[in-house]
Scaffold this active site. Structure first.
Site, PDB file in Angstrom:
ATOM      1  N   GLU A  45       0.862  -1.179   0.000  1.00  0.00           N
ATOM      2  CA  GLU A  45       0.000   0.000   0.000  1.00  0.00           C
ATOM      3  C   GLU A  45       0.896   1.224   0.000  1.00  0.00           C
ATOM      4  O   GLU A  45       1.969   1.219   0.624  1.00  0.00           O
ATOM      5  CB  GLU A  45      -0.896   0.017   1.239  1.00  0.00           C
ATOM      6  CG  GLU A  45      -1.773   1.270   1.302  1.00  0.00           C
ATOM      7  CD  GLU A  45      -2.831   1.233   2.402  1.00  0.00           C
ATOM      8  OE1 GLU A  45      -2.664   0.447   3.350  1.00  0.00           O
ATOM      9  OE2 GLU A  45      -3.801   1.999   2.295  1.00  0.00           O
ATOM     10  N   CYS A 240      -6.507   0.864   2.974  1.00  0.00           N
ATOM     11  CA  CYS A 240      -7.520   1.921   2.961  1.00  0.00           C
ATOM     12  C   CYS A 240      -7.445   2.795   1.716  1.00  0.00           C
ATOM     13  O   CYS A 240      -8.411   3.481   1.371  1.00  0.00           O
ATOM     14  CB  CYS A 240      -7.382   2.786   4.204  1.00  0.00           C
ATOM     15  SG  CYS A 240      -7.790   1.922   5.712  1.00  0.00           S
ATOM     16  N   ASN A 374     -12.070  -3.453   0.824  1.00  0.00           N
ATOM     17  CA  ASN A 374     -10.954  -3.663   1.752  1.00  0.00           C
ATOM     18  C   ASN A 374     -11.527  -3.910   3.143  1.00  0.00           C
ATOM     19  O   ASN A 374     -12.041  -4.964   3.425  1.00  0.00           O
ATOM     20  CB  ASN A 374     -10.009  -2.457   1.711  1.00  0.00           C
ATOM     21  CG  ASN A 374      -8.923  -2.536   2.761  1.00  0.00           C
ATOM     22  OD1 ASN A 374      -8.293  -3.577   2.910  1.00  0.00           O
ATOM     23  ND2 ASN A 374      -8.709  -1.479   3.513  1.00  0.00           N
ATOM     24  N   GLU A 375     -11.459  -2.903   4.003  1.00  0.00           N
ATOM     25  CA  GLU A 375     -12.014  -3.073   5.353  1.00  0.00           C
ATOM     26  C   GLU A 375     -13.432  -2.531   5.386  1.00  0.00           C
ATOM     27  O   GLU A 375     -13.705  -1.493   5.981  1.00  0.00           O
ATOM     28  CB  GLU A 375     -11.123  -2.376   6.384  1.00  0.00           C
ATOM     29  CG  GLU A 375      -9.930  -3.222   6.743  1.00  0.00           C
ATOM     30  CD  GLU A 375      -9.085  -2.653   7.857  1.00  0.00           C
ATOM     31  OE1 GLU A 375      -9.349  -1.527   8.309  1.00  0.00           O
ATOM     32  OE2 GLU A 375      -8.135  -3.342   8.261  1.00  0.00           O
TER      33      GLU A 375
HETATM   34  O1  AHR Z   1      -2.028  -1.460   6.782  1.00  0.00           O
HETATM   35  C1  AHR Z   1      -2.477  -0.219   7.200  1.00  0.00           C
HETATM   36  C2  AHR Z   1      -3.984  -0.120   7.193  1.00  0.00           C
HETATM   37  O2  AHR Z   1      -4.533  -1.018   8.090  1.00  0.00           O
HETATM   38  C3  AHR Z   1      -4.645  -0.495   5.911  1.00  0.00           C
HETATM   39  O3  AHR Z   1      -4.678   0.546   5.019  1.00  0.00           O
HETATM   40  C4  AHR Z   1      -6.024  -0.871   6.328  1.00  0.00           C
HETATM   41  O4  AHR Z   1      -6.605  -1.829   5.487  1.00  0.00           O
HETATM   42  C5  AHR Z   1      -5.861  -1.330   7.735  1.00  0.00           C
HETATM   43  O5  AHR Z   1      -6.717  -0.666   8.588  1.00  0.00           O
END
Ligand code: AHR
Length: 658
Positions: A45, A240, A374-375
């Site tokens: 990321e 994220c 994702n989350e």
């Molecule tokens: O890895 C950091 C963050 O942790 C990521 O962006 C997210 O998916 C999680 O909350």
């Protein structure tokens, strides 16, 4: 005396007598589930300056003058004006350098790079710029220099080249800079060196020696650190960042392909996510985009696993349902997913396959996985995911689809989402756990009871976050190693695991711990990195049952803090047993191999140990090798192997048969 022996002797002296020897039974007569080639991989990321300022080789920040503060990262002097009718539709801004009006005055611009520009003596750096003579006629000239503004020497510049601009039309010019000195924090200065007015756009500086020599390439040392992990799967672009603070600034893969000059800037949400670690100059150039990602996956031998937006902005940051795309209005997002598969796998004659081919890769990339969301959590996620699944299955039935289980490793959202994912028949469920020591110690048997008929598991983001110890200390790595024995033992259901986040710049991090730290010239591989590497290099092909007192070794009550897993490597014919000793005691152990039939264990094998007398120790720039795996020979008696485990240690035993 080798380091391992010193550790053992010291530990024995400190801890005194050891507890009873413990015998592990390794039943080689029953090779079990196949270990997927995807088992250990990468989560990437653009957080902590992982892409721009990190893996992406570009050394100039705000190269297209598109940051909202157009000249952020630049110092200007003399007669410089900002203009916005440039040659690249998505990045219209550029600068005009005009005569200063006096021969003793100067006009120019100077870029500060990402925490400075790191260059090495004797290495070549490719400077390029789009330029024109707006007034036409004659020849313009610019001087390009790397300067050390903190120098106490006679000169600030330590390498200089000149470029002649010879056209009224926009053209790209290029020159190689070869500094004679190393400097981690240089600046790039461009000065008007003739009388003619010159326009400059997309000012760029890359090491000529990028990973595999690609133009628009990657920093070689950081890419090498990825290659050395032997990853089987490669998740991208987050995290994220997939979601965006608003949908408008989600990671939009279509903006990340095509000519790099025309890829629009995107906000990087990590510049403001934590007010206590603010990086207002953190943006995404999309220079490391989806094409570069697929190429890198191919070169690393890792299966690409893109994560795409499901029509929802970040649920942590948004104020309500209205920040998401309406569930009846998902067409754009679903089409993005379908088009990404076409970009990766479609024939060069297809709409998106032709974009890929035009960028230099006519052959398909062979994409097999796609994650949607994702989350995300709640019903609002499920109702959005469902139509994605229907549409992707209809067009690409062979693509495995990954759904999410929310940000927690358990709890109400997790409990709600897992059955929903099973109902929707996703192929894998992404689980995230950034948890403290006690959690990792208690999860050795986490996957033993999972439903074998449901979706498989992708442990897509995890790391041990020490309580009050948010750095990459050895103990965190050890507990990750202990936890991974349970992942490996359950390889029939856990098909992928990726530590997160992957990278962090020492001067630009928002989140820690991280797997790999770096500054402008150096790389530090953490103890957690070495755990991942030990697993990946010793992942084997099939699970072998290993028990301690008739039970899986999960660090359970009465097991002395010992965790273990075993695999057969059918390619080499070796058995690999991994044992984590999470206690602060020396442990005498025996690995008794049962079911060897007529064969015997080879008399000698190897044990590779990761240990530290100080559980709080971490690798740093000053001491990058404070914690590294140490291989030594180990003897067997033909059917068993007796060993001494140092307190707080992780050992990987590899033995062949004869
Ligand atoms: O890895 C950091 C963050 O942790 C990521 O962006 C997210 O998916 C999680 O909350």
């Amino acid at each position: 005396m080798n380091k391992y022996l010193i550790v053992l002797l010291t530990a024995a002296a400190v801890c005194g007598a050891t507890a009873q020897p413990r015998e592990f039974t390794v039943d080689v007569s029953k090779p079990g589930a196949e270990i997927r080639p995807t088992m250990y991989g990468l989560f990437f990321e653009d957080i902590n300056f992982a892409a721009d300022g990190g893996l992406y080789g570009e050394l100039v920040k705000n190269r297209s003058f598109e940051f909202p503060q157009r000249l952020m990262g630049w110092r200007t002097f003399g007669n410089v004006t900002l203009r916005e009718d440039g040659p690249f539709e998505n990045n219209p801004h550029y600068v005009r350098l005009g005569d200063s009006g006096h021969r003793h005055r100067h006009t120019g611009i100077e870029n500060e790079g990402f925490f400075g520009i790191g260059v090495r003596a004797g290495q070549q750096y490719r400077f390029s710029v789009w330029a024109r003579l707006p007034e036409g006629g004659g020849t313009g000239k610019v001087r390009v220099q790397l300067v050390d503004n903190s120098s106490q020497g006679e000169r600030q510049d330590f390498v200089t080249q000149e470029i002649e601009i010879a056209s009224a039309d926009w053209r790209q010019y290029e020159v190689i800079l070869t500094p004679e000195t190393t400097n981690p924090k240089a600046a790039l200065r461009i000065t008007l060196a003739g009388a003619a007015t010159v326009d400059l756009e997309h000012v760029s500086l890359f090491p000529a020696d990028t990973w595999n020599g690609h133009r628009n390439g990657l920093r070689k040392d950081l890419a090498q650190a990825l290659a050395d992990l032997s990853p089987g799967v490669f998740r991208f672009p987050g995290g994220c960042i997939v979601e965006g603070t608003e949908l408008e600034n989600r990671y939009d893969w279509k903006k990340s392909v095509g000519p790099v000059e025309n890829r629009p800037l995107n906000e990087n949400r990590w510049h403001f996510t934590f007010a206590h670690r603010l990086y207002p100059d953190y943006y995404q150039s999309y220079g490391l985009g989806f094409y570069e990602y697929f190429v890198l996956s191919e070169e690393l031998g890792a299966e690409p696993l893109p994560v795409l937006n499901c029509g929802m902005a970040c649920q942590y940051q948004c104020s309500g349902i209205h920040d998401h795309a309406d569930e009846c209005d998902l067409e754009e997002f679903i089409q993005d997913a379908l088009d990404l598969v076409e970009f990766a796998n479609g024939p060069a004659t297809s709409t998106w396959g032709s974009v890929r081919a035009g960028m230099g890769h006519p052959e398909p990339f062979g994409l097999k996985f796609i994650a949607i969301g994702n989350e995300q959590w709640g019903e609002e996620y499920v109702v959005r995911l469902e139509p994605f699944i229907e549409r992707i299955r209809a067009v690409y039935p062979d693509i495995a689809i990954i759904g999410g289980s929310g940000p927690g490793s358990e709890g109400a959202e997790f409990e709600y989402l897992w059955p929903e994912m099973a109902r929707l028949k996703v192929d894998l469920v992404d689980e995230h756990f950034y948890r403290p020591e006690q959690w990792f110690l208690s999860q050795g048997a986490r996957y033993d009871g999972y439903d074998r008929k449901g979706p498989k598991v992708f442990a897509g983001e995890y790391a041990c976050h020490g309580r009050g110890k948010k750095w990459n200390h050895f103990n965190a790595a050890l507990l990750e190693a202990a936890f991974l024995t349970g992942v490996e033992r359950n390889a029939d259901i856990v098909h992928m695991a990726t530590y997160a986040p992957l990278f962090a710049h020492y001067e630009g991090w928002q989140w820690r711990p991280d797997l790999i730290w770096f500054d402008n010239l150096g790389v530090v591989r953490t103890a957690s990195y070495y755990v991942q590497q030990l697993y990946a290099l010793n992942k084997g092909t099939h699970v072998i049952p290993v028990t301690l007192d008739g039970r899986p070794a999960t660090g359970a009550e009465g097991q002395d803090g010992l965790f273990a897993s075993a695999v057969l490597d059918a390619d080499s014919g070796e058995y690999v047993v991994k044992v984590a000793n999470t206690s602060d005691q020396v442990r005498e152990i025996t690995l008794a191999f049962k079911g060897l039939k007529k064969k015997a264990l080879a008399r000698e094998g190897t044990v590779t140990t990761l240990s530290s007398e100080d559980p709080d120790l971490e690798n740093t720039v000053a001491r990058p090798d404070a914690i590294v795996p140490v291989p030594t020979a180990v003897a067997t008696d033909g059917s068993s192997l007796t060993a001494t485990l140092a307190p707080n240690s992780f050992a990987v035993y590899r033995v062949g048969v004869e």
